[in-house]
Design a protein around this motif. Sequence first.
Motif, short mmCIF file in Angstrom:
data_model
loop_
_atom_site.label_atom_id
_atom_site.label_comp_id
_atom_site.label_asym_id
_atom_site.label_seq_id
_atom_site.Cartn_x
_atom_site.Cartn_y
_atom_site.Cartn_z
N ALA A 160 0.83 -1.20 0.00
CA ALA A 160 0.00 0.00 0.00
C ALA A 160 0.87 1.26 0.00
N GLY A 161 1.97 1.21 0.74
CA GLY A 161 2.90 2.34 0.75
C GLY A 161 3.50 2.59 -0.62
N ARG A 162 3.84 1.49 -1.31
CA ARG A 162 4.37 1.61 -2.67
C ARG A 162 3.36 2.31 -3.57
N ALA A 163 2.10 1.87 -3.47
CA ALA A 163 1.04 2.48 -4.29
C ALA A 163 0.87 3.96 -3.95
N ILE A 167 1.35 7.10 -6.47
CA ILE A 167 0.28 8.07 -6.71
C ILE A 167 0.82 9.49 -6.60
N ASN A 168 1.79 9.67 -5.70
CA ASN A 168 2.35 11.00 -5.47
C ASN A 168 3.59 11.28 -6.32
N GLY A 169 3.81 10.46 -7.35
CA GLY A 169 4.87 10.74 -8.32
C GLY A 169 6.26 10.29 -7.94
N ILE A 170 6.39 9.48 -6.90
CA ILE A 170 7.70 8.99 -6.49
C ILE A 170 8.09 7.82 -7.40
N THR A 173 11.86 1.23 -8.04
CA THR A 173 11.41 -0.14 -8.24
C THR A 173 10.42 -0.48 -7.13
N ASP A 174 9.68 -1.57 -7.35
CA ASP A 174 8.76 -2.02 -6.31
C ASP A 174 9.49 -2.23 -5.00
N ALA A 175 10.64 -2.91 -5.07
CA ALA A 175 11.41 -3.22 -3.86
C ALA A 175 11.88 -1.95 -3.16
N ALA A 180 11.21 1.81 1.35
CA ALA A 180 11.02 3.17 1.85
C ALA A 180 9.82 3.22 2.80
N THR A 181 8.78 2.47 2.45
CA THR A 181 7.58 2.40 3.32
C THR A 181 7.95 1.76 4.65
#
Length: 184
Positions: A160-163, A167-170, A173-175, A180-181
């Motif tokens: 969810a943090g990745r998504a 959404i905020n343009g960051i 990679t997924d990992a 970061a989350t």
Amino acid sequence: ISFVAWGGVGKSALVNKWVHQMTDDNYRGAEKVYAWSFYSQGTGRSVTSADMFINNALHWFGDSKMAESKSSPWDKGKRLAELIQQQKTLLILDGLEPSQSDDEHDRGKVKDPALSVLLQQIAMSNAGLCVITTREWLKGISKGKKTIIQKNLEQISPEAGRALLRINGIRGTDAELEQATRDF
């Protein structure tokens, strides 16, 4: 449903993205969609009285006479609830915390009488959905009924943090975004 988390976590962004996606699905049958923010994002100003919201919503839902009347806040809140309950309505109340008590003994209780009555009434009976974002847990609305779902967004999953980051343009990679989350 109420999403609860500290400021800056992404409650408003999450709800805004969801509502934007709902437009493609014709709001899933909602006959009315009404959104209001009690907090002016980015300006540092908050609205501690719900009078403007109540009066604007009464106008929008079709009862200008009640909006302009000298009726009590309790009567206005009850009338707005009746109007909302007449059809399947998606009601979005963003940044509700300025209208909630920050006193230790009743922290989270909605202070404004009209707004409190409105939320109590639609918690008892509502064909639609009310989505609330706030920094404080709602207290004293459902009076023991299990009609209010409160979700803590403080600890979101890495996915969810990745998504949310995307959404905020960051970019990343997924990992990387999931790490970061976790780090946050």
